[in-house]
Design an enzyme around this catalytic site. Structure first.
Site, PDB file in Angstrom:
ATOM      1  NE  ARG A   7      -2.826  -7.388  -4.216  1.00 57.98           N
ATOM      2  CZ  ARG A   7      -3.609  -7.834  -3.273  1.00 57.98           C
ATOM      3  NH1 ARG A   7      -2.973  -8.189  -2.201  1.00 57.98           N
ATOM      4  NH2 ARG A   7      -4.957  -8.026  -3.589  1.00 57.98           N
TER       5      ARG A   7
ATOM      6  CE  LYS B  50     -11.495  -7.520   2.281  1.00 57.66           C
ATOM      7  NZ  LYS B  50     -10.223  -6.766   1.885  1.00 57.66           N
TER       8      LYS B  50
ATOM      9  CG  HIS C 179      -1.921  -1.007   1.453  1.00 55.15           C
ATOM     10  ND1 HIS C 179      -2.223  -1.792   2.477  1.00 55.15           N
ATOM     11  CD2 HIS C 179      -2.869  -1.624   0.387  1.00 55.15           C
ATOM     12  CE1 HIS C 179      -2.994  -2.643   2.118  1.00 55.15           C
ATOM     13  NE2 HIS C 179      -3.448  -2.566   1.167  1.00 55.15           N
TER      14      HIS C 179
ATOM     15  CB  SER D 118      -4.332  -6.344   5.025  1.00 54.79           C
ATOM     16  OG  SER D 118      -3.920  -5.081   4.377  1.00 54.79           O
TER      17      SER D 118
END
Ligand code: COA
Length: 161
Positions: free
Chosen positions: A92, A43, A19, A131
C-alpha cells in the site's frame, strides 16, 4: 504467469475493497488463484475463519479461477502442500515495504519448491485502508460502505444487529 498457481494469503478480518482489488488483478495474472485465509494469526480476530471465508466467497463468486481455503501454521508449508508457484502480496505505502521485505526473504528460505513472492502496488484510493481501521470505524458506528464490498457490509451489519 498464465498457468501458474498463485496464493493470496491474509487474515481478511474483514475482506476490504483493497483486498478485493488485489484479488481481481491477481486472478487475471495467473491460471488459478487460491485465497488462503489464515486461521491462527497472532492477532485476535473479530470474525471466525468460516465467516471470513464466506465474505470472500460471496464477493468473488463470479471469478472462475479462484478458490478459497483456510490454512494453519507456516505459509511456506502450505505453499509446498498446495504446489503454489507464486505468493502475491500487496504494497500500500512505503511503510508496508520493510515488513513485506523481511517476510519475503524469510519465506524465500522456507518455500523449498522454487516459489516466488510477487508484489502488486495497491491502487492509491485503497492505500489507506486496513481491516483494523475498518473494524474500528464500524464498531464506532462510522460509515464503512466505501471500504468493504457490499456483501461484506451486509454480513457485518447482520452480525452486529
Ligand atoms: N488492501 C487493504 N488492506 C490490506 C491490503 C490491501 N491490499 N494488504 C494488507 N492489508 C491490511 C490487512 O487488512 C491487515 O490489516 P490489519 O492489520 O489492520 O488487520 C494488514 O494490512 C496486514 O495484512 P496482511 O499483510 O495480509 O497480514 P495478515 O495478518 O492479514 O496475514 C499472513 C499475513 C497470514 C500472510 C502471514 O502472517 C503469514 O504468512 N502467516 C503464517 C505464519 C507464517 O508463515 N509466518 C512466517 C512468515 S515469514
Amino acid at each position: 504467469m498464465n498457468g501458474k498457481r498463485l496464493l493470496y494469503a491474509g487474515s481478511f478480518d474483514p475482506l476490504t475493497n483493497g483486498h478485493l482489488d488485489l484479488i481481481l488483478r491477481g486472478a487475471k495474472l495467473c491460471g488459478h488463484m487460491v485465497i488462503g485465509v489464515a486461521k491462527n494469526v497472532s492477532k485476535k480476530s473479530l470474525f471466525a475463519v468460516e465467516e471470513r471465508m464466506e465474505m470472500i466467497r460471496l464477493s468473488t463468486e463470479h471469478l472462475r479461477n479462484v478458490t478459497i481455503d483456510g490454512f494453519d501454521g507456516l505459509l511456506a508449508d502450505y505453499v509446498r502442500e498446495r504446489e503454489i508457484d507464486v505468493v502475491l502480496r500487496g504494497l500500500r505505502t512505503a511503510a508496508d515495504f520493510e515488513y513485506e521485505a523481511r517476510m519475503a526473504h524469510m519465506n524465500a528460505r522456507l518455500y523449498g519448491n522454487g516459489a516466488e513472492t510477487v508484489f502488486l502496488l495497491s491502487r492509491p484510493e485503497y492505500s489507506f485502508i486496513s481491516s483494523g481501521l475498518v473494524r474500528e470505524v464500524f464498531a464506532l458506528n462510522g460509515d464503512i460502505s466505501g471500504f468493504v464490498p457490499g456483501e461484506v457490509l451486509k454480513l457485518m451489519k447482520r452480525e452486529k444487529a
